[in-house]
Enzyme design. Structure first.
Site, PDB file in Angstrom:
ATOM      1  N   LYS A   1     -11.295   2.960  -4.552  1.00  0.00           N
ATOM      2  CA  LYS A   1     -10.473   3.506  -3.475  1.00  0.00           C
ATOM      3  C   LYS A   1      -9.066   3.832  -3.969  1.00  0.00           C
ATOM      4  O   LYS A   1      -8.493   4.872  -3.611  1.00  0.00           O
ATOM      5  CB  LYS A   1     -10.412   2.511  -2.317  1.00  0.00           C
ATOM      6  CG  LYS A   1      -9.913   3.103  -1.008  1.00  0.00           C
ATOM      7  CD  LYS A   1     -10.214   2.189   0.160  1.00  0.00           C
ATOM      8  CE  LYS A   1      -9.893   2.878   1.478  1.00  0.00           C
ATOM      9  NZ  LYS A   1     -10.292   2.063   2.639  1.00  0.00           N
ATOM     10  N   ASP A   2      -8.497   2.959  -4.789  1.00  0.00           N
ATOM     11  CA  ASP A   2      -7.180   3.230  -5.360  1.00  0.00           C
ATOM     12  C   ASP A   2      -7.218   4.442  -6.284  1.00  0.00           C
ATOM     13  O   ASP A   2      -6.228   5.185  -6.393  1.00  0.00           O
ATOM     14  CB  ASP A   2      -6.667   2.010  -6.132  1.00  0.00           C
ATOM     15  CG  ASP A   2      -6.173   0.905  -5.211  1.00  0.00           C
ATOM     16  OD1 ASP A   2      -6.006   1.164  -4.011  1.00  0.00           O
ATOM     17  OD2 ASP A   2      -5.966  -0.222  -5.698  1.00  0.00           O
TER      18      ASP A   2
ATOM     19  N   GLU B   1      21.362  12.035  -3.197  1.00  0.00           N
ATOM     20  CA  GLU B   1      19.950  12.423  -3.258  1.00  0.00           C
ATOM     21  C   GLU B   1      19.277  12.177  -1.910  1.00  0.00           C
ATOM     22  O   GLU B   1      19.719  11.335  -1.122  1.00  0.00           O
ATOM     23  CB  GLU B   1      19.233  11.632  -4.343  1.00  0.00           C
ATOM     24  CG  GLU B   1      19.570  12.055  -5.764  1.00  0.00           C
ATOM     25  CD  GLU B   1      18.862  13.330  -6.176  1.00  0.00           C
ATOM     26  OE1 GLU B   1      17.930  13.293  -6.995  1.00  0.00           O
ATOM     27  OE2 GLU B   1      19.261  14.395  -5.658  1.00  0.00           O
TER      28      GLU B   1
ATOM     29  N   SER C   1      -3.780 -10.954   0.878  1.00  0.00           N
ATOM     30  CA  SER C   1      -3.313  -9.710   1.489  1.00  0.00           C
ATOM     31  C   SER C   1      -3.443  -9.747   3.001  1.00  0.00           C
ATOM     32  O   SER C   1      -4.362 -10.361   3.546  1.00  0.00           O
ATOM     33  CB  SER C   1      -4.121  -8.523   0.946  1.00  0.00           C
ATOM     34  OG  SER C   1      -3.954  -8.379  -0.444  1.00  0.00           O
TER      35      SER C   1
ATOM     36  N   HIS D   1      -1.055 -12.789  -4.491  1.00  0.00           N
ATOM     37  CA  HIS D   1      -2.313 -13.445  -4.840  1.00  0.00           C
ATOM     38  C   HIS D   1      -2.361 -14.889  -4.355  1.00  0.00           C
ATOM     39  O   HIS D   1      -3.442 -15.448  -4.205  1.00  0.00           O
ATOM     40  CB  HIS D   1      -2.526 -13.377  -6.362  1.00  0.00           C
ATOM     41  CG  HIS D   1      -3.023 -12.042  -6.817  1.00  0.00           C
ATOM     42  ND1 HIS D   1      -4.258 -11.854  -7.383  1.00  0.00           N
ATOM     43  CD2 HIS D   1      -2.455 -10.810  -6.770  1.00  0.00           C
ATOM     44  CE1 HIS D   1      -4.432 -10.582  -7.667  1.00  0.00           C
ATOM     45  NE2 HIS D   1      -3.340  -9.920  -7.313  1.00  0.00           N
TER      46      HIS D   1
END
Length: 422
Positions: free
Chosen positions: A244-245, A288, A220, A216
């Site tokens: 959108k998320d 894994e 971005s 922030h």
């Protein structure tokens, strides 16, 4: 007397709290009205998905800790009790078990997105470093969590992986003894692994908070890799990217639900459903799936110390990427020479994962060594050299221009028609 902060919320309870602790105003500023580049694609969903996944893992982990017994004689039985006798215990355990795989899938995609679009470049170096630190903490947490069921692969995986530290001269044996809490993997090992596995997710949550704060502050990145130049280049985070998320979250939950309800054991090792037996060594100890690329790098080096160093270097090199890449252009979209190399890196990591799942015999040895060579060649040679000799494509004038034009090229003006102002 200092006057109260005047909140704009109409709800009396919210306003009363906000005037004394303006958390609602801060949330509104940092999330609802936070200006974000208007050209995000769905690769930018994975940061939010990682946070959701972390919350799911912490919540399910707290529930499982209420019934788990960190004792070598009772650990395996307590896991079976959770699966058979605890109400909805099977569901919570399958969520937690497959949630680890989903977490790594989301974070790996998030990391490769950052590599492709140059999200590690100035001024986001610290943001990137915090993200790599989160990845390292995830790896440590996942490794310790894999030991807790105290199955065959849990026990021997812990034995083999912790023994790798003995390769370091002078301090190696002391580190192994400290990790074990004694002179072999036993009850002390299980207790400290359980304690750290419970603690580290909260440490990860704290680093995620710093990661979001850094995001922030610097803002971005975006698919074009260019800076915001005007208000027209941005849209408020809500409702544009919350919606959108939400779409990405819906797809993520569908995939997660399919794993939990239809294929809950597909990503696990069958040997881990047998109780640990220190007297019976499995034919091949395999970690894994999300550790397999690094395991392949470890086995590709004939020397034990060299293999351990290269394995740790393969992760730690991510910390210095902002200074290895010499190109002034962020996004690989405008870097015709760099772009195929980074796409080949994705393929290379997948190949390393396949190699790590197979015994180091025959052609797998050669494939593993070639894939390992390219992995380090990319970071230590191609990144610094390509950036100096590459001729990037012309960058757009602003974020809004290609977005408003549908992403296509700008039309040439007709004769006598002036150029449109940006």
């Amino acid at each position: 007397m200092v006057g109260l902060f005047k909140s704009e919320y109409k709800n009396p309870v919210v306003r009363w709290i906000d005037e004394r602790m303006p958390i609602f105003t801060m949330m509104d500023k940092e999330y609802r009205n936070f200006p974000t580049p208007r050209n995000f694609n769905y690769f930018w969903n994975f940061g939010a998905l990682a946070l959701v996944n972390l919350i799911v893992m912490i919540g399910s982990g707290i529930f499982l800790a209420m019934f788990y017994t960190p004792n070598t004689s009772m650990a395996f039985g307590s896991v079976q009790r959770i699966m058979r006798d605890v109400n909805w215990g099977w569901l919570i355990r399958y969520i937690h078990m497959n949630g680890a795989s989903m977490f790594f899938i989301v974070v790996y995609i998030h990391t490769f997105r950052g590599l492709y679009y140059g999200s590690y470049k100035r001024p986001r170096e610290l943001l990137w470093i915090l993200g790599v630190l989160i990845l390292l903490l995830m790896m440590a947490t996942a490794f310790m969590g894999y030991v807790l069921p105290w199955g065959q692969m849990s026990y021997w995986g812990a034995t083999v992986i912790t023994n790798l530290f003995s390769a370091f001269p002078f301090v190696g044996k002391s580190i192994v003894t400290w990790l074990w809490g004694g002179y072999s993997v036993g009850n002390a090992t299980l207790n400290r692994f359980f304690s750290l596995h419970y603690l580290l997710p909260f440490v990860i949550f704290g680093v995620v908070f710093l990661h979001v704060v850094a995001l922030h502050i610097t803002g971005s990145n975006n698919p074009l890799g260019i800076d915001v130049k005007s208000k027209q280049d941005t849209v408020p985070f809500h409702p544009y990217y919350t919606i959108k998320d939400s779409v990405g979250l819906g797809v993520y939950l569908i995939v997660f639900a399919c794993l939990v309800f239809f294929l809950p054991k597909i990503l696990g090792d069958p040997l881990n459903f047998q109780q640990a037996n220190p007297l019976q060594t499995p034919p091949d100890v395999v970690p894994e799936w999300y550790f397999l690329p690094f395991y392949a790098i470890l086995r590709s080096i004939p020397n034990k110390l060299g293999g351990v160093v290269m394995m740790f270097t393969s992760v730690c090199v991510l910390f210095v990427i902002p200074w290895l890449d010499t190109s002034p252009v962020r996004s690989a979209r405008f870097r015709p020479l760099f772009r195929p190399f980074i796409l080949l890196l994705v393929v290379d990591v997948l190949v390393l994962g396949v190699v790590g799942a197979h015994p180091p015999v025959g052609s797998w040895i050669l494939i593993g060594r070639l894939a390992t060579t390219y992995y380090f060649l990319f970071f230590f040679v191609l990144m610094p050299v390509v950036g100096k000799f590459e001729r990037p494509l012309p960058l757009p004038e602003s974020i809004s221009r290609p977005v408003l034009r549908g992403g296509g090229p700008l039309p040439a003006p007709s004769a006598g028609q002036p150029m449109e102002k940006p």
